[in-house]
Design a protein around this motif. Structure first.
Motif, PDB file in Angstrom:
ATOM      1  N   UNK A  91      21.036  18.847 -45.711  1.00  0.00           N
ATOM      2  CA  UNK A  91      21.677  18.037 -46.752  1.00  0.00           C
ATOM      3  C   UNK A  91      22.619  16.998 -46.159  1.00  0.00           C
ATOM      4  N   UNK A  92      23.342  17.348 -45.105  1.00  0.00           N
ATOM      5  CA  UNK A  92      24.214  16.365 -44.444  1.00  0.00           C
ATOM      6  C   UNK A  92      23.381  15.234 -43.849  1.00  0.00           C
ATOM      7  N   UNK A  93      22.263  15.586 -43.227  1.00  0.00           N
ATOM      8  CA  UNK A  93      21.380  14.558 -42.672  1.00  0.00           C
ATOM      9  C   UNK A  93      20.806  13.686 -43.791  1.00  0.00           C
ATOM     10  N   UNK A 103      28.312   3.306 -43.443  1.00  0.00           N
ATOM     11  CA  UNK A 103      29.158   3.672 -42.303  1.00  0.00           C
ATOM     12  C   UNK A 103      28.724   2.921 -41.053  1.00  0.00           C
ATOM     13  N   UNK A 104      29.662   2.577 -40.172  1.00  0.00           N
ATOM     14  CA  UNK A 104      29.290   1.871 -38.946  1.00  0.00           C
ATOM     15  C   UNK A 104      28.407   2.721 -38.028  1.00  0.00           C
ATOM     16  N   UNK A 105      28.573   4.039 -38.068  1.00  0.00           N
ATOM     17  CA  UNK A 105      27.711   4.961 -37.343  1.00  0.00           C
ATOM     18  C   UNK A 105      26.982   5.779 -38.404  1.00  0.00           C
ATOM     19  N   UNK A 106      25.832   5.289 -38.864  1.00  0.00           N
ATOM     20  CA  UNK A 106      25.194   5.873 -40.051  1.00  0.00           C
ATOM     21  C   UNK A 106      24.858   7.364 -39.931  1.00  0.00           C
ATOM     22  N   UNK A 107      24.423   7.794 -38.776  1.00  0.00           N
ATOM     23  CA  UNK A 107      24.118   9.210 -38.572  1.00  0.00           C
ATOM     24  C   UNK A 107      24.918   9.661 -37.348  1.00  0.00           C
ATOM     25  N   UNK A 108      26.158  10.083 -37.571  1.00  0.00           N
ATOM     26  CA  UNK A 108      27.014  10.468 -36.447  1.00  0.00           C
ATOM     27  C   UNK A 108      26.442  11.660 -35.671  1.00  0.00           C
ATOM     28  N   UNK A 109      26.852  11.756 -34.429  1.00  0.00           N
ATOM     29  CA  UNK A 109      26.353  12.829 -33.570  1.00  0.00           C
ATOM     30  C   UNK A 109      26.549  14.210 -34.179  1.00  0.00           C
ATOM     31  N   UNK A 110      27.687  14.460 -34.825  1.00  0.00           N
ATOM     32  CA  UNK A 110      27.904  15.802 -35.372  1.00  0.00           C
ATOM     33  C   UNK A 110      26.892  16.141 -36.469  1.00  0.00           C
ATOM     34  N   UNK A 111      26.453  15.137 -37.230  1.00  0.00           N
ATOM     35  CA  UNK A 111      25.434  15.375 -38.262  1.00  0.00           C
ATOM     36  C   UNK A 111      24.084  15.617 -37.601  1.00  0.00           C
ATOM     37  N   UNK A 112      23.734  14.763 -36.649  1.00  0.00           N
ATOM     38  CA  UNK A 112      22.458  14.918 -35.942  1.00  0.00           C
ATOM     39  C   UNK A 112      22.416  16.245 -35.192  1.00  0.00           C
ATOM     40  N   UNK A 113      23.479  16.545 -34.460  1.00  0.00           N
ATOM     41  CA  UNK A 113      23.512  17.768 -33.654  1.00  0.00           C
ATOM     42  C   UNK A 113      23.401  19.023 -34.514  1.00  0.00           C
ATOM     43  N   UNK A 114      24.022  19.017 -35.676  1.00  0.00           N
ATOM     44  CA  UNK A 114      23.913  20.164 -36.584  1.00  0.00           C
ATOM     45  C   UNK A 114      22.470  20.351 -37.041  1.00  0.00           C
ATOM     46  N   UNK A 115      21.802  19.260 -37.365  1.00  0.00           N
ATOM     47  CA  UNK A 115      20.396  19.355 -37.774  1.00  0.00           C
ATOM     48  C   UNK A 115      19.524  19.800 -36.600  1.00  0.00           C
ATOM     49  N   UNK A 124      12.361  18.237 -37.545  1.00  0.00           N
ATOM     50  CA  UNK A 124      13.247  17.087 -37.789  1.00  0.00           C
ATOM     51  C   UNK A 124      12.441  15.875 -38.224  1.00  0.00           C
ATOM     52  N   UNK A 125      11.287  15.685 -37.599  1.00  0.00           N
ATOM     53  CA  UNK A 125      10.420  14.562 -37.977  1.00  0.00           C
ATOM     54  C   UNK A 125       9.987  14.703 -39.436  1.00  0.00           C
ATOM     55  N   UNK A 126       9.584  15.906 -39.829  1.00  0.00           N
ATOM     56  CA  UNK A 126       9.173  16.142 -41.217  1.00  0.00           C
ATOM     57  C   UNK A 126      10.339  15.918 -42.166  1.00  0.00           C
ATOM     58  N   UNK A 127      11.504  16.381 -41.765  1.00  0.00           N
ATOM     59  CA  UNK A 127      12.701  16.199 -42.596  1.00  0.00           C
ATOM     60  C   UNK A 127      13.032  14.717 -42.760  1.00  0.00           C
TER      61      UNK A 127
END
Length: 151
Positions: A91-93, A103-115, A124-127
């Protein structure tokens, strides 16, 4: 209630709807839990104000075992106890990818890393494809004022 401006554009361009549905079938065959696909579809559709996709998302969610509490609270998933860690990551992703320009960083590392902690590359590709296709349908339905319940 506003009236529909025109039929869904994907239904007017030969082959477009079929192509979108083929991508959807591929996503569903990638091994990701249908519950996650339904939750992310519903959340992106809520953000984008797409009535037909929200209505369809609720139906899809129910078919895939999403609880009533989750369906009612998906917009407030951070503040409720009803979502697992992998659902929260998805959901965060979904929110980040749906709101790229906010946002200037649309998908921040913490969001990506959690996913990435919960899903392998294929998942991840399917998501990401599910989020993209949902946003495509939202962006076709909302400006043409497609109505929920008119399938």
């Amino acid at each position: 209630m506003p009236t529909e401006r025109m039929p869904n554009p994907a239904s007017l361009v030969p082959g477009a709807m079929e192509a979108l549905m083929d991508v959807t079938k591929a996503i569903m065959g990638a091994g990701l839990d249908g519950k996650l696909l339904a939750l992310t579809h519903l959340r992106a559709s809520q953000i984008n104000g797409c009535g037909p996709c929200v209505a369809g998302g609720v139906h899809q969610a129910q078919q895939h075992g999403v609880t009533t509490n989750q369906v009612h609270a998906v917009a407030a998933w951070r503040e409720t106890p009803w979502f697992t860690d992998d659902e929260r990551a998805a959901l965060a992703l979904t929110e980040a990818v749906t709101r790229l320009a906010d946002h200037p960083d649309p998908v921040p590392d913490h969001v990506w890393d959690a996913a990435a902690k919960h899903f392998d590359h294929k998942e991840l590709a399917a998501l990401l494809l599910n989020i993209a296709v949902t946003n495509t349908f939202n962006r076709l339905n909302a400006p043409t004022r497609q109505q929920a319940g008119k399938w």
